[in-house]
Design an enzyme around this catalytic site. Structure first.
Site, mmCIF file in Angstrom:
data_model
loop_
_atom_site.group_PDB
_atom_site.id
_atom_site.type_symbol
_atom_site.label_atom_id
_atom_site.label_comp_id
_atom_site.label_asym_id
_atom_site.label_seq_id
_atom_site.Cartn_x
_atom_site.Cartn_y
_atom_site.Cartn_z
ATOM 1 C CG ASN A 1 7.247 -2.088 -6.281
ATOM 2 O OD1 ASN A 1 8.025 -2.634 -5.505
ATOM 3 N ND2 ASN A 1 7.664 -1.460 -7.357
ATOM 4 C CD GLN B 1 9.091 -4.146 -9.110
ATOM 5 O OE1 GLN B 1 10.237 -3.804 -8.922
ATOM 6 N NE2 GLN B 1 8.295 -4.457 -8.111
ATOM 7 C CB SER C 1 7.756 -23.953 -13.886
ATOM 8 O OG SER C 1 6.792 -23.016 -14.212
ATOM 9 C CB THR D 1 1.825 -0.949 -6.745
ATOM 10 O OG1 THR D 1 2.996 -0.216 -6.349
ATOM 11 C CG2 THR D 1 2.204 -1.976 -7.806
ATOM 12 C CE LYS E 1 10.646 -10.999 -10.646
ATOM 13 N NZ LYS E 1 9.520 -10.719 -11.532
ATOM 14 C CG ASP F 1 3.132 -9.819 -12.138
ATOM 15 O OD1 ASP F 1 3.409 -9.786 -10.930
ATOM 16 O OD2 ASP F 1 2.595 -8.869 -12.742
ATOM 17 C CD GLU F 2 8.891 -11.505 -15.281
ATOM 18 O OE1 GLU F 2 8.914 -11.498 -14.030
ATOM 19 O OE2 GLU F 2 9.197 -10.523 -15.964
ATOM 20 C CB THR G 1 8.883 -0.029 -11.439
ATOM 21 O OG1 THR G 1 8.807 0.312 -10.047
ATOM 22 C CG2 THR G 1 10.177 -0.792 -11.718
ATOM 23 N N GLY H 1 5.267 -8.726 -5.394
ATOM 24 C CA GLY H 1 4.477 -9.744 -4.707
ATOM 25 C C GLY H 1 4.947 -11.104 -5.180
ATOM 26 C CG HIS H 2 8.705 -12.134 -5.405
ATOM 27 N ND1 HIS H 2 10.033 -11.889 -5.222
ATOM 28 C CD2 HIS H 2 8.340 -11.410 -6.487
ATOM 29 C CE1 HIS H 2 10.458 -11.043 -6.151
ATOM 30 N NE2 HIS H 2 9.443 -10.736 -6.918
HETATM 31 P P1 IMP Z 1 5.199 1.220 -9.306
HETATM 32 O O1 IMP Z 1 6.359 0.289 -9.265
HETATM 33 O O2 IMP Z 1 4.198 0.977 -8.226
HETATM 34 O O3 IMP Z 1 5.606 2.659 -9.427
HETATM 35 O O4 IMP Z 1 4.393 0.914 -10.674
HETATM 36 C C1 IMP Z 1 4.933 1.218 -11.940
HETATM 37 C C2 IMP Z 1 4.550 0.180 -12.961
HETATM 38 O O5 IMP Z 1 5.171 -1.059 -12.627
HETATM 39 C C3 IMP Z 1 3.050 -0.110 -13.017
HETATM 40 O O6 IMP Z 1 2.688 -0.429 -14.350
HETATM 41 C C4 IMP Z 1 2.896 -1.322 -12.150
HETATM 42 O O7 IMP Z 1 1.774 -2.087 -12.505
HETATM 43 C C5 IMP Z 1 4.178 -2.062 -12.487
HETATM 44 N N1 IMP Z 1 4.595 -2.961 -11.413
HETATM 45 C C6 IMP Z 1 5.143 -2.607 -10.214
HETATM 46 N N2 IMP Z 1 5.408 -3.712 -9.495
HETATM 47 C C7 IMP Z 1 5.063 -4.767 -10.250
HETATM 48 C C8 IMP Z 1 5.132 -6.187 -10.070
HETATM 49 O O8 IMP Z 1 5.593 -6.697 -9.046
HETATM 50 N N3 IMP Z 1 4.660 -6.937 -11.104
HETATM 51 C C9 IMP Z 1 4.187 -6.393 -12.259
HETATM 52 N N4 IMP Z 1 4.104 -5.091 -12.476
HETATM 53 C C10 IMP Z 1 4.543 -4.284 -11.485
#
Ligand code: IMP
Length: 431
Positions: A38, A224, A417, A130, A16, A13-14, A239, A40-41
């Site tokens: 998982n 991620q 930014s 997620t 990107k 969530d930086e 993840t 979300g850009h």
């Molecule tokens: P998973 O990728 O759904 O297995 O989640 C594993 C960990 O990664 C959890 O703490 C999620 O909140 C985190 N995570 C997965 N995708 C994102 C993302 O796009 N942004 C931030 N955290 C993420």
């Protein structure tokens, strides 16, 4: 030409998406190298904020070929929905513009059911995933029982593989006392999706190398962040994919000599979704202030889950670690504007662990969770920086903040930014 790797330098969530969208304009190929839906850009098309989960940032650049690389896990249902949504907005994603590597693994309903079941069993130690099935999909990949995208062009083999996978998932679900999945329904749902996406399947490694030989530019887009990397993150609160530069190499099938730029995207503060240690977390009003109210799409609420993100001061110890494990050649600093009006600003420059200073980031969570941040205080600024267009017009305190990041990490900040749509290119930050 070369590959540019765009990596999340923190816990994801930086910001990107927006940077990837900008870099896509100079690329012949944009390849997503890890994860699945998982992510979300956020990108902005005209006045509209669009969220992508699987599709790379080249979607709205007509000349760009978009690749879902072998390192991804792809849910065809989500892919179908997303292609429809983006095409509705004018993306024209067809088999010429979107390529799904045959070696990418499919994320199937069994993975989603197992993700939920394992999180439930973990109870108070849940990872906070997620619930998109990511962990179980990568488990199957490593266990060599996954269904690869290459099969979707062969309806009979694909059906047989899906049935076998449902049986496999049901055996595991039974261990968690979960209801069995209905193989008929899953086959019925996936057959038309397979037929639809079969023409998109390609050998994307060959495409990447052909582009490099032609002298074209390839952008490897990460999802991620580094601290969520399966090997180098805060395991098990990570993840299940390789989020770092190493993941670019294995996923795209390119050697390190091709990767000329490694851009780490870092927010001017820190946020984290899900559980796990977060030394600079702020559980007070300052944390709430950094999070925002949720009124704006860029406020700190998960774009996939909608959950409020945990927020805290910038952790330079973690960022320096990220610079090392990725070999960052530059940092893009996002959301500097969010710090306007905060006095003083704090950045973490070391940890105190059992009353001893620690200057290296420990990924061992038993150690990390006992680390107390040691802060350096920096002056804040009042000027609304969101309309500033040149680095020299930023307030002195903002430039000092940037310089502190560069000095501590040893990596130059190439771009800052200062608002949802505005960046300042930084050739050299001087005070
Ligand atoms: P998973 O990728 O759904 O297995 O989640 C594993 C960990 O990664 C959890 O703490 C999620 O909140 C985190 N995570 C997965 N995708 C994102 C993302 O796009 N942004 C931030 N955290 C993420």
């Amino acid at each position: 030409m070369s590959v540019t790797a765009l990596i999340g330098a923190q816990w994801g969530d930086e910001g990107k998406g927006h940077i990837a969208d900008k870099l896509a304009a100079e690329s012949a190929i944009v390849a997503r190298y890890n994860g699945g839906d998982n992510a979300g850009h956020s990108i902005t098309i005209g006045q509209q904020a669009v969220r992508t989960r699987l599709i790379p940032a080249g979607a709205f650049h007509p000349e760009v070929t978009n690749i879902l690389a072998p390192g991804m896990v792809v849910n065809l249902k989500s892919l179908g929905r997303e292609v429809d949504e983006l095409n509705h907005l004018g993306a024209s994603l067809n088999p010429d513009r979107l390529k799904l590597d045959g070696a990418a693994n499919l994320l199937l309903p069994g993975h989603i059911a197992l993700d939920g079941a394992t999180e439930t069993v973990r109870g108070s130690h849940a990872i906070g995933t997620t619930k998109r099935g990511i962990g179980p999909a990568y488990t199957d990949k490593m266990a060599r029982v996954a269904v690869r995208a290459a099969l979707i062009g062969d309806p009979d083999k694909f059906e047989a593989a899906v049935r076998e996978h449902v049986a496999h998932s049901n055996r595991l679900l039974a261990l968690y006392a979960q209801p069995a999945l209905d193989a008929e329904a899953i086959v019925k749902e996936h057959a038309p999706l397979a037929a639809r996406f079969a023409p998109f399947v390609a050998d994307t490694t060959a495409l990447v190398h052909a582009a490099l030989e032609r002298g074209d530019h390839v952008l490897a887009e990460g999802a991620q962040g580094t601290l969520l990397d399966i090997d180098h993150g805060t395991y098990p609160y990570v993840t299940s994919s390789s989020t770092i530069t190493g993941g670019v190499l294995t996923s795209l099938g390119v050697g390190p000599k091709h990767v000329k730029r490694v851009i780490g995207v870092a927010k001017a503060f820190c946020s984290r979704v899900g559980a796990g240690p977060f030394p600079t977390e702020l559980l007070d009003e300052m944390g709430a202030r950094l999070r925002g109210t949720g009124a704006n799409p860029w406020d700190e609420y998960g774009s996939t889950t909608g959950h409020p993100r945990r927020t805290g001061w910038l952790d330079l110890v973690a960022l320096k670690y990220s610079a090392r494990v990725n070999g960052l050649t530059e940092i893009v600093l996002t959301e500097l504007d969010s710090l306007t009006g905060i006095h003083p600003l704090k950045v973490c420059i070391a940890y105190s662990y059992r009353d001893e200073p620690l200057t290296n980031f420990p990924t061992d969570i038993a150690t990390l969770s006992r680390c107390e941040p040691i802060y350096s205080e920096l002056p804040g600024w009042e000027l609304d920086v969101s309309h500033v267009a040149r680095i020299e017009d930023l307030p002195l305190a903002a430039r000092v903040y940037i310089l502190q990041i560069e000095t501590f990490t040893g990596v130059r900040v190439s771009c800052v930014s200062v608002g949802p749509k505005s960046e300042i290119e930084v050739s050299r930050c001087e005070i």
